[in-house]
Design an enzyme around this catalytic site. Structure first.
Site, short mmCIF file in Angstrom:
data_model
loop_
_atom_site.label_atom_id
_atom_site.label_comp_id
_atom_site.label_asym_id
_atom_site.label_seq_id
_atom_site.Cartn_x
_atom_site.Cartn_y
_atom_site.Cartn_z
N HIS B 37 0.71 -1.33 0.14
CA HIS B 37 -0.05 -0.07 -0.04
C HIS B 37 0.86 1.32 -0.15
CE1 HIS B 37 -3.55 -2.45 0.46
NE2 HIS B 37 -4.05 -1.16 0.43
N LYS B 102 -9.78 -8.02 8.13
CA LYS B 102 -10.55 -8.34 9.28
C LYS B 102 -10.44 -7.14 10.43
CE LYS B 102 -6.65 -9.93 11.87
NZ LYS B 102 -6.14 -9.52 12.84
#
Lengths: 286, 188
Positions: B37, B102
């Site tokens: 990222h 999650k």
């Protein structure tokens, strides 16, 4: 007069490497029996259907890891290696190098993930999951006991430490533990195991909390006062409603383990080391 | 509700999903976590293309274990999504429509999801071996030097996911525990 090494038992560095390698693989693929038992018991006792279903999936995953010969979780952790070193053991070779060689071999041969960066800010992966986080405790005797705890960071990141005031007392400790678990929420993959270290100094409290995770969760603290506190805190954590995966339910934690040590008249250090349901440890004696 | 969906997902399909629904996802998805990222942001800053088409993409926050012989991938459960919060709004505004991971997300991420009609799906944290069985193929497409954090294209089949946050901002991490606590008050 006997020579200086006649009382000593020799353990070869190579044997330490072989043992550590085996323990890295075993710990990552097979959860300790107390954790498996607790997961199955939690599923049976869980009143909330979504939570019961999640626990069912996690229990199946533990079995699937065995059948597929895969790690239970993809975060195969930083290798925390705890050594109880008998003071009558002589190590032939370089001890730290031997442990790291074991980690290198275990993570390679076991197809485990290499998750360690060489520097916390420059962040280049070392490529072999070394170095291990090694803790050595000197004990009487001529045995060497190795415990490998691959520690995942989803839960490690949710851990906290506070220097409370003596006046905060047991209620202050409880509040801090509950606040930590509440703030962690869904992030550490609940159901979690909560290691709590109380007392000592700043650094010792953290170390106690980590050591608390080495104790099976069905073995309460031997001091009845703390055994009751473990029980109370587990009940209170499981009243928060976070539940497995944070989707709601009773089972937020499988166990709370507390370790303590004497501390200063002015202080009450408390550390909370959170571990996920994949609380791994594997030991061997040499 | 339960849905069987195949990527790429249309905004119409996504708009039907509600927090708490189950999705069995098939098709192509991409892996990216912390380091990938960060590099994607650097690409954007320099005006360079991203390693994959971000519009309508599904990105899985995962760093799998190496694949043993005979398997497409090793253990492959989700990592904590919150660490991607700093990057996600920018990618959502560029058209990424599905995030898989999650744990909780920040308000900025949820706002960007609502703004763009995106969804956040939760994979079962810790269920690395079971998730591995849903991955039919894995191909490393970029940044091999990142090791487990490299970008991979996965072909998945019936990957079991829970809608954690829907395109209206409905959030199972808030509604789930609240519903459970409410049921306990009811005197069960």
């Amino acid at each position: 007069m006997p020579g200086p090494f006649e009382y000593m038992r020799t353990v070869k560095a190579e044997d330490i490497s072989a043992a550590v390698a085996e323990l890295c693989i075993r710990a990552n693929k097979q959860l300790p029996e107390d954790i498996v038992r607790a997961m199955n018991a939690a599923r049976e006792g869980e009143p909330w259907p979504v939570a019961e279903a999640s626990l069912g999936v996690l229990c199946r995953n533990i079995e699937a890891a065995g059948e597929m010969d895969l790690p239970v979780c993809q975060d195969t952790g930083m290798a925390c290696v705890f050594v109880r070193l008998g003071q009558d053991v002589h190590i032939e070779g370089d001890f730290n190098a031997a442990v790291n060689e074991g980690v290198r071999r275990g993570y390679q041969q076991g197809y485990l993930r290499k998750s360690v960066v060489a520097d916390p800010l420059r962040r280049v992966n070392t490529g072999d999951n070394t170095p291990a986080a090694i803790t050595v405790e000197l004990v009487p005797g001529d045995r060497l006991e190795l415990t490998v705890v691959p520690k995942g960071f989803g839960s490690e990141n949710m851990s906290r430490l506070a220097m409370l005031k003596p006046a905060d007392g047991v209620e202050g400790v409880k509040r801090f533990v509950l606040d930590t678990v509440r703030a962690a929420g869904s992030n550490p993959c609940p159901p979690i195991v909560v290691g709590v270290g109380i007392g000592g100094t700043f650094d010792k409290a953290a170390s106690l909390a980590k050591h608390a995770l080495l104790r099976p969760i069905d073995c309460p603290n031997q001091d009845e006062f703390y055994a009751r506190l473990e029980e109370d805190m587990l009940r209170e954590i499981n009243s928060l409603g976070i539940g497995p995966q944070g989707f709601g339910g009773r089972t937020t934690a499988l166990g709370v383990n507390i370790e303590t040590m004497p501390t200063h008249v002015a202080g009450l250090p408390v550390a909370v080391n959170i571990s996920c349901h994949v609380t791994r440890r594997a030991s061997m004696e040499l | 509700m339960e849905y069987r969906l195949r990527t790429p997902l249309s905004r119409e399909e996504l708009s039907e999903l509600r927090a708490g629904d189950m999705v069995y996802l098939s098709g192509e998805i991409y892996t990216a976590r912390d380091a990938a990222h960060k590099r994607m942001m650097e690409c954007l800053d320099r005006g360079e293309p991203l390693p994959f088409e971000i519009r309508d993409s599904a990105v899985y926050y995962v760093g799998p274990t190496p694949e043993p012989p005979g398997r497409a991938i090793g253990s492959a459960g989700p990592t904590t999504s919150g660490r991607m919060d700093a990057y996600s709004p920018r990618l959502l505004d560029l058209g990424q429509s599905v995030m898989i991971g999650k744990g909780m997300r920040s308000k900025d991420v949820v706002d960007a999801m609502v703004r763009n009609g995106a969804v956040y799906l939760a994979a079962m944290g810790g269920a690395g071996a079971l998730m591995s069985a849903c991955v039919k193929s894995a191909e490393l497409i970029c940044w091999e030097d990142l090791g487990c954090e490299a970008v991979r294209r996965l072909e998945v089949e019936d990957m079991p996911l829970t809608v954690a946050i829907d395109s209206l901002g409905g959030n199972i991490y808030e509604s789930g525990p609240a519903a459970y606590l409410q049921s306990m008050k009811g005197g069960n």
